[in-house]
Design a protein around this motif. Structure first.
Motif, PDB file in Angstrom:
ATOM      1  N   MET A 167      10.736  -4.786 -10.377  1.00  0.00           N
ATOM      2  CA  MET A 167      10.707  -3.492  -9.708  1.00  0.00           C
ATOM      3  C   MET A 167      10.656  -3.672  -8.189  1.00  0.00           C
ATOM      4  SD  MET A 167       8.093  -1.562 -12.295  1.00  0.00           S
ATOM      5  CE  MET A 167       8.055   0.018 -11.468  1.00  0.00           C
ATOM      6  N   LYS A 168       9.914  -4.668  -7.720  1.00  0.00           N
ATOM      7  CA  LYS A 168       9.884  -4.950  -6.280  1.00  0.00           C
ATOM      8  C   LYS A 168      11.268  -5.348  -5.779  1.00  0.00           C
ATOM      9  CE  LYS A 168       5.013  -6.239  -5.841  1.00  0.00           C
ATOM     10  NZ  LYS A 168       4.042  -7.319  -5.509  1.00  0.00           N
ATOM     11  N   GLN A 169      11.988  -6.129  -6.596  1.00  0.00           N
ATOM     12  CA  GLN A 169      13.347  -6.509  -6.209  1.00  0.00           C
ATOM     13  C   GLN A 169      14.237  -5.275  -6.082  1.00  0.00           C
ATOM     14  OE1 GLN A 169      12.948  -9.676  -5.012  1.00  0.00           O
ATOM     15  NE2 GLN A 169      14.926 -10.169  -5.904  1.00  0.00           N
ATOM     16  N   PHE A 189       0.820  -1.213   0.000  1.00  0.00           N
ATOM     17  CA  PHE A 189       0.000   0.000   0.000  1.00  0.00           C
ATOM     18  C   PHE A 189       0.857   1.269   0.000  1.00  0.00           C
ATOM     19  CE2 PHE A 189       0.623  -1.340   4.377  1.00  0.00           C
ATOM     20  CZ  PHE A 189       1.032  -0.178   5.011  1.00  0.00           C
ATOM     21  N   LEU A 190       2.172   1.123   0.209  1.00  0.00           N
ATOM     22  CA  LEU A 190       3.066   2.274   0.175  1.00  0.00           C
ATOM     23  C   LEU A 190       3.600   2.494  -1.230  1.00  0.00           C
ATOM     24  CD1 LEU A 190       5.245   1.670   3.373  1.00  0.00           C
ATOM     25  CD2 LEU A 190       3.331   3.265   3.137  1.00  0.00           C
ATOM     26  N   THR A 191       4.053   3.711  -1.514  1.00  0.00           N
ATOM     27  CA  THR A 191       4.810   3.934  -2.737  1.00  0.00           C
ATOM     28  C   THR A 191       6.249   3.490  -2.496  1.00  0.00           C
ATOM     29  OG1 THR A 191       5.542   6.166  -2.164  1.00  0.00           O
ATOM     30  CG2 THR A 191       3.385   5.951  -3.261  1.00  0.00           C
ATOM     31  N   VAL A 198      11.123   3.290   1.098  1.00  0.00           N
ATOM     32  CA  VAL A 198      12.565   3.486   1.302  1.00  0.00           C
ATOM     33  C   VAL A 198      12.805   4.584   2.338  1.00  0.00           C
ATOM     34  CG1 VAL A 198      14.763   3.998   0.184  1.00  0.00           C
ATOM     35  CG2 VAL A 198      13.062   2.649  -1.024  1.00  0.00           C
ATOM     36  N   ARG A 199      11.986   5.628   2.328  1.00  0.00           N
ATOM     37  CA  ARG A 199      12.115   6.663   3.357  1.00  0.00           C
ATOM     38  C   ARG A 199      11.831   6.096   4.749  1.00  0.00           C
ATOM     39  NH1 ARG A 199       9.259  12.166   0.915  1.00  0.00           N
ATOM     40  NH2 ARG A 199      10.911  12.673  -0.598  1.00  0.00           N
ATOM     41  N   ILE A 244       2.422   2.926  -6.389  1.00  0.00           N
ATOM     42  CA  ILE A 244       2.160   1.974  -5.308  1.00  0.00           C
ATOM     43  C   ILE A 244       2.943   0.687  -5.560  1.00  0.00           C
ATOM     44  CG2 ILE A 244       0.378   0.615  -4.139  1.00  0.00           C
ATOM     45  CD1 ILE A 244       0.174   3.573  -3.607  1.00  0.00           C
ATOM     46  N   ILE A 245       3.604   0.180  -4.533  1.00  0.00           N
ATOM     47  CA  ILE A 245       4.429  -1.020  -4.677  1.00  0.00           C
ATOM     48  C   ILE A 245       3.606  -2.213  -5.148  1.00  0.00           C
ATOM     49  CG2 ILE A 245       5.789  -2.731  -3.366  1.00  0.00           C
ATOM     50  CD1 ILE A 245       6.867  -0.412  -1.688  1.00  0.00           C
TER      51      ILE A 245
END
Length: 303
Positions: free
Chosen positions: A135-137, A88-90, A95-96, A127-128
Motif C-alpha cells: 500500500m505504501k508503494q 503521520f499523514l493519511t 497525495v494532496r 494513516i500511512i
C-alpha cells in the motif's frame, strides 16, 4: 513525448565511485534498468529525477538540464525505493500535499484521480504508518502521478506488492507507455522486466554494460556459447553428425530433442541445415534455449 539523456555521467562519494561514465538515452515506452545490488541503479534514477547532482557529466530531459532546474520537475514523476511518505499523514493528505507542491489548479481533484489510478481511494483516509508495504508503494505511485508527468522513474516499484497489485501496476505502466510516456523502472525480478520492458539498460559495477532488446543483446554476444534445442526426424544421427563439427562443443540427446552448445554461432547456423540435408534428416524445430533475460543477465554479470 519526452526523452531523458545521460552524457558521461559519473557520481562519486569520496573515494567510492557509484556511477562511472554512463551514457544512455531513455525514450518513450517502457525501459527496464537492470543490475545487481550496488550496481548504481538508484543513484542513476536519483540523478535523472533531479534529487542528486552528477559529479561529472550531464543529465537532461528534452534538452534541459535537470539538476537545480525546478522548471523541469513538473515533467518528472519519481517513485524512490526507500520510504518517502510521512507516516503521520493519511494517504489522501500526502497525495494532496504533493499536488499543492506542484501548484496544481485543483489539487483535491488531481489527488483523487491519482489515488483512483492505483486503487487507493478506499484506504486513502487511513494513516500511512498503518499501511502495508504494498500500500505504501501504491501511495508513492499516486504521488508521482498526481501532476500527470510525461516521464516516470520507478525504483523497484513492485516491492511488497501481492500478485494482484503487481498485475494491476503492470497494466497501468503499459497503459502509460501506450499514451507516449517515458517510463524507466528498475527491478531485481527479471520476470517483471521481461514481461514489461521493450528495451533494457544494464548497469554493472557503476558502468553501462549493455543496451537494447535483451534477445538482440544475446545474439550480439558471439563470443559466448549459444544453446539450442533441436528436434528432427532422426535426433541420434543428427547428434552424431553435429558433434563431429567444430562449431559445436556439446550435444545432448534428451526426451525433448537435442540440446546443442554452439561455440561458433555463425558456422553452426550454416552447418546445421547442410548436415541435415546431406543425411536426409528433416528439421522440425530449432530454437534458442538461452535468450531469456535471465540467461543474458547471467552472461553479462559473469563477464
Amino acid at each position: 513525448m519526452s526523452e531523458l539523456v545521460l552524457r558521461d555521467v559519473s557520481r562519486w562519494y569520496g573515494n567510492v565511485v557509484a556511477v562511472n561514465g554512463v551514457s544512455m538515452t531513455i525514450g518513450p515506452g517502457v525501459t527496464g534498468l537492470l543490475g545487481p545490488n550496488g550496481a548504481g541503479k538508484s543513484t542513476l534514477i536519483h540523478m535523472m529525477g533531479g534529487f542528486l547532482a552528477p559529479s561529472s557529466g550531464q543529465v537532461t530531459v528534452d534538452g534541459q538540464r535537470i539538476w537545480k532546474n525546478p522548471s523541469v520537475y513538473r515533467q518528472i514523476g519519481l517513485v524512490p525505493e526507500r520510504e518517502t511518505a510521512y507516516d503521520f499523514l493519511t494517504g489522501r493528505q500526502f497525495v494532496r500535499a504533493m499536488a499543492k507542491l506542484h501548484r496544481l489548479p485543483n489539487p483535491e481533484a488531481a489527488a483523487e484521480r491519482a489515488l483512483a489510478m492505483v486503487e487507493m481511494v478506499a484506504p486513502a483516509d487511513r494513516i500511512i504508518g498503518n499501511y502495508s508495504k504494498g500500500m505504501k508503494q501504491r501511495v508513492k505511485m499516486a504521488s508521482a502521478l498526481v501532476h500527470d508527468p510525461p516521464v516516470l522513474l520507478l525504483d523497484e516499484p513492485f516491492n511488497g506488492m501481492d500478485p494482484r497489485q503487481r498485475l494491476h501496476l503492470m497494466d497501468l505502466i503499459r497503459k502509460m507507455a501506450a499514451e507516449g510516456r517515458t517510463v524507466l523502472f528498475s527491478s531485481h525480478i527479471l520476470e517483471e522486466v521481461e514481461r514489461l520492458a521493450h528495451h533494457i539498460e544494464v548497469v554493472i559495477a557503476g558502468r553501462h554494460a549493455a543496451s537494447g532488446d535483451f534477445r538482440a543483446i544475446r545474439r550480439l554476444m558471439t563470443d559466448r556459447p549459444h544453446m539450442f534445442v533441436v528436434r528432427s526426424s532422426d535426433d541420434r544421427r543428427l547428434a552424431a553428425a553435429l558433434i563431429a563439427d567444430p562449431s559445436t562443443r556439446g550435444v545432448e540427446l534428451t526426451s525433448g530433442g537435442l540440446e546443442v552448445e554452439a561455440v561458433d554461432f555463425r558456422r553452426f547456423s550454416l552447418v546445421l541445415p547442410q548436415v541435415a540435408r546431406q543425411a536426409d534428416i528433416r528439421l522440425w524445430e530449432v530454437a534458442p534455449a538461452d535468450e531469456s533475460l535471465e540467461s543474458v543477465f547471467s552472461y553479462l554479470v559473469a563477464s
